[in-house]
Design a protein around this motif. Structure first.
Motif, PDB file in Angstrom:
ATOM      1  N   SER A  25       0.836  -1.211   0.000  1.00  0.00           N
ATOM      2  CA  SER A  25       0.000   0.000   0.000  1.00  0.00           C
ATOM      3  C   SER A  25       0.873   1.265   0.000  1.00  0.00           C
ATOM      4  O   SER A  25       2.103   1.161  -0.001  1.00  0.00           O
ATOM      5  CB  SER A  25      -1.015   0.003   1.151  1.00  0.00           C
ATOM      6  N   GLY A  64       4.362  -0.285  -0.601  1.00  0.00           N
ATOM      7  CA  GLY A  64       4.449  -1.191  -1.751  1.00  0.00           C
ATOM      8  C   GLY A  64       4.929  -0.560  -3.030  1.00  0.00           C
ATOM      9  O   GLY A  64       4.782  -1.141  -4.101  1.00  0.00           O
ATOM     10  N   TYR A  65       5.467   0.636  -2.937  1.00  0.00           N
ATOM     11  CA  TYR A  65       5.910   1.299  -4.160  1.00  0.00           C
ATOM     12  C   TYR A  65       7.428   1.456  -4.218  1.00  0.00           C
ATOM     13  O   TYR A  65       7.945   2.254  -4.990  1.00  0.00           O
ATOM     14  CB  TYR A  65       5.178   2.638  -4.324  1.00  0.00           C
ATOM     15  N   ALA A  92       0.337  -6.412   0.746  1.00  0.00           N
ATOM     16  CA  ALA A  92      -0.714  -5.700   0.003  1.00  0.00           C
ATOM     17  C   ALA A  92      -0.133  -5.052  -1.237  1.00  0.00           C
ATOM     18  O   ALA A  92       0.196  -3.864  -1.242  1.00  0.00           O
ATOM     19  CB  ALA A  92      -1.354  -4.645   0.900  1.00  0.00           C
ATOM     20  N   GLY A 132      -1.596  -5.930  -4.396  1.00  0.00           N
ATOM     21  CA  GLY A 132      -2.566  -6.212  -5.446  1.00  0.00           C
ATOM     22  C   GLY A 132      -2.341  -7.598  -6.031  1.00  0.00           C
ATOM     23  O   GLY A 132      -1.278  -8.203  -5.874  1.00  0.00           O
ATOM     24  N   LYS A 146       0.456  -9.854  -7.985  1.00  0.00           N
ATOM     25  CA  LYS A 146       1.835  -9.549  -7.578  1.00  0.00           C
ATOM     26  C   LYS A 146       2.118 -10.083  -6.173  1.00  0.00           C
ATOM     27  O   LYS A 146       3.154 -10.679  -5.891  1.00  0.00           O
ATOM     28  CB  LYS A 146       2.021  -8.027  -7.588  1.00  0.00           C
ATOM     29  N   GLY A 169      -4.544  -7.568  -0.599  1.00  0.00           N
ATOM     30  CA  GLY A 169      -5.111  -6.560  -1.514  1.00  0.00           C
ATOM     31  C   GLY A 169      -5.264  -5.197  -0.872  1.00  0.00           C
ATOM     32  O   GLY A 169      -4.333  -4.668  -0.273  1.00  0.00           O
ATOM     33  N   GLY A 170      -6.467  -4.659  -0.945  1.00  0.00           N
ATOM     34  CA  GLY A 170      -6.690  -3.297  -0.448  1.00  0.00           C
ATOM     35  C   GLY A 170      -7.076  -3.218   1.028  1.00  0.00           C
ATOM     36  O   GLY A 170      -7.592  -2.186   1.464  1.00  0.00           O
ATOM     37  N   ASP A 190      -5.917  -0.244   3.109  1.00  0.00           N
ATOM     38  CA  ASP A 190      -6.619   0.993   2.731  1.00  0.00           C
ATOM     39  C   ASP A 190      -7.926   1.108   3.514  1.00  0.00           C
ATOM     40  O   ASP A 190      -8.288   2.175   3.983  1.00  0.00           O
ATOM     41  CB  ASP A 190      -6.928   0.999   1.228  1.00  0.00           C
ATOM     42  N   ARG A 249     -12.148  -0.066 -12.522  1.00  0.00           N
ATOM     43  CA  ARG A 249     -12.376  -1.474 -12.214  1.00  0.00           C
ATOM     44  C   ARG A 249     -13.328  -2.157 -13.198  1.00  0.00           C
ATOM     45  O   ARG A 249     -13.518  -3.363 -13.140  1.00  0.00           O
ATOM     46  CB  ARG A 249     -12.948  -1.621 -10.807  1.00  0.00           C
ATOM     47  N   ARG A 255     -11.660  -4.815 -15.169  1.00  0.00           N
ATOM     48  CA  ARG A 255     -11.373  -5.942 -14.284  1.00  0.00           C
ATOM     49  C   ARG A 255     -12.649  -6.713 -13.977  1.00  0.00           C
ATOM     50  O   ARG A 255     -12.655  -7.920 -13.857  1.00  0.00           O
ATOM     51  CB  ARG A 255     -10.754  -5.431 -12.983  1.00  0.00           C
TER      52      ARG A 255
HETATM   53  N1  UDP Z   1      -0.200  -1.576  -4.325  1.00  0.00           N
HETATM   54  C1  UDP Z   1       1.136  -1.443  -3.942  1.00  0.00           C
HETATM   55  N2  UDP Z   1       2.099  -1.453  -4.906  1.00  0.00           N
HETATM   56  C2  UDP Z   1       1.823  -1.600  -6.221  1.00  0.00           C
HETATM   57  C3  UDP Z   1       0.459  -1.751  -6.599  1.00  0.00           C
HETATM   58  C4  UDP Z   1      -0.536  -1.739  -5.622  1.00  0.00           C
HETATM   59  O1  UDP Z   1       1.429  -1.318  -2.760  1.00  0.00           O
HETATM   60  O2  UDP Z   1       2.724  -1.604  -7.027  1.00  0.00           O
HETATM   61  C5  UDP Z   1      -1.226  -1.587  -3.280  1.00  0.00           C
HETATM   62  C6  UDP Z   1      -2.306  -0.532  -3.394  1.00  0.00           C
HETATM   63  O3  UDP Z   1      -1.851   0.680  -2.800  1.00  0.00           O
HETATM   64  C7  UDP Z   1      -3.438  -1.147  -2.605  1.00  0.00           C
HETATM   65  C8  UDP Z   1      -3.193  -2.632  -2.747  1.00  0.00           C
HETATM   66  O4  UDP Z   1      -1.933  -2.776  -3.355  1.00  0.00           O
HETATM   67  O5  UDP Z   1      -3.325  -0.824  -1.248  1.00  0.00           O
HETATM   68  C9  UDP Z   1      -4.240  -3.378  -3.516  1.00  0.00           C
HETATM   69  O6  UDP Z   1      -4.492  -2.761  -4.714  1.00  0.00           O
HETATM   70  P1  UDP Z   1      -5.857  -2.992  -5.475  1.00  0.00           P
HETATM   71  O7  UDP Z   1      -6.956  -2.334  -4.747  1.00  0.00           O
HETATM   72  O8  UDP Z   1      -5.621  -2.652  -6.903  1.00  0.00           O
HETATM   73  O9  UDP Z   1      -5.970  -4.570  -5.394  1.00  0.00           O
HETATM   74  P2  UDP Z   1      -7.139  -5.579  -5.037  1.00  0.00           P
HETATM   75  O10 UDP Z   1      -7.371  -5.536  -3.571  1.00  0.00           O
HETATM   76  O11 UDP Z   1      -8.340  -5.166  -5.839  1.00  0.00           O
HETATM   77  O12 UDP Z   1      -6.520  -6.831  -5.487  1.00  0.00           O
END
Ligand code: UDP
Length: 246
Positions: free
Chosen positions: A107, A134-135, A157, A159, A162, A183-184, A187, A217, A220
């Motif tokens: 995140s 996560g960046y 987290a 996504g 990955k 995932g999220g 957040d 989305r 997706r």
């Molecule tokens: N995220 C991250 N690095 C990345 C891509 C995504 O940390 O390179 C984080 C993003 O901030 C979010 C989480 O991964 O908190 C999940 O992202 P997303 O909502 O797209 O995924 P989902 O829960 O739908 O799989």
């Protein structure tokens, strides 16, 4: 698709939490995938991800309602959702109760620092061994840091897919730890992104709320849901055909 759905955990949420608690106390190693149709579709397209889902050491839990509905189409009964958000909170509470250690990876910087503050203030029994957004450019470097620290729980987290890939590719280097791609969830738990209002959750329309508020989305949704239902229907048809030809 049937193979994945057959593998989904079929107990109730409380039972699953009990199992997780035991694993935590026994210092076992576990990898949990919080599944929605989208993630199963990745497995359907990608051989390597198929292996991750079907590996005997991975547990798949039904995060999305589509997983339960899809299973039902094959006559497989799953009692209810076990979501990534709820599991994340449960793991934080368990670590607080038993003074276990955690590492949070993923995140944004803001979200992860809010998570850190939340845990320090509200769940002070948790031994927080590290937090990393996560960046960062080199995600493997973070995994190496986690290996040195050997936490009891690792929440990732980044996504889908990955987060599952990076966990799976490093899992053999750990002796213990509960690993979950969430995932999220950070957040939502940090309050940065609102979960759908209760009525949406109750009516099983959380997915609709989520796409309505982030139009990106939609694609997706198409990939993960419309195509998913078609795929299941196709498999059922083929099964019937085979049955007739027997
Ligand atoms: N995220 C991250 N690095 C990345 C891509 C995504 O940390 O390179 C984080 C993003 O901030 C979010 C989480 O991964 O908190 C999940 O992202 P997303 O909502 O797209 O995924 P989902 O829960 O739908 O799989």
């Amino acid at each position: 698709m049937k193979e994945f759905l057959e593998k989904v955990y079929k107990g109730k949420q409380e039972e699953f939490y009990k199992e997780v608690e035991q694993k935590l106390l026994n210092e076992e190693k576990a990898f949990i995938i919080t599944a929605n149709p989208e993630i199963l579709m990745v497995g359907n397209k990608d051989k390597e991800f198929d292996k991750i889902l079907l590996d005997k050491n991975t547990t798949i839990i039904p995060d999305g309602i589509g997983v339960i509905k899809g299973a039902k189409m094959f006559g497989i009964n799953i009692p209810g959702r076990i979501t990534g958000v709820d599991l994340t909170l449960e793991l934080i509470k368990l670590c607080d109760k038993y003074k276990k250690s955690m590492y949070l990876f993923g995140s944004t910087k803001e979200v992860i620092s809010k998570m850190k503050i939340l845990i320090e203030q509200k769940y002070s029994g948790v031994k927080l061994l590290g937090t990393q957004n996560g960046y960062v450019e080199n995600k493997q470097e973070v995994m190496e840091d986690i290996k040195l620290k050997k936490p009891d729980v690792v929440l990732v987290a980044l996504g889908v897919p990955k987060q599952e890939r990076i966990i799976y590719n490093n899992l053999q280097d750990f002796e213990k730890g509960i690993f979950v791609g969430i995932g999220g969830s950070f957040d939502v738990i940090s309050g940065s992104k609102k979960r759908a209002p209760k009525i949406f959750i109750k009516l099983n329309l959380e997915w609709l709320y989520r796409i309505a508020f982030s139009p990106s989305r939609w694609k997706r949704f198409y990939e993960g849901n419309i195509k998913y239902i078609f795929k299941i229907k196709k498999e059922i048809k083929e099964e019937k055909k085979k049955g007739k030809n027997r």
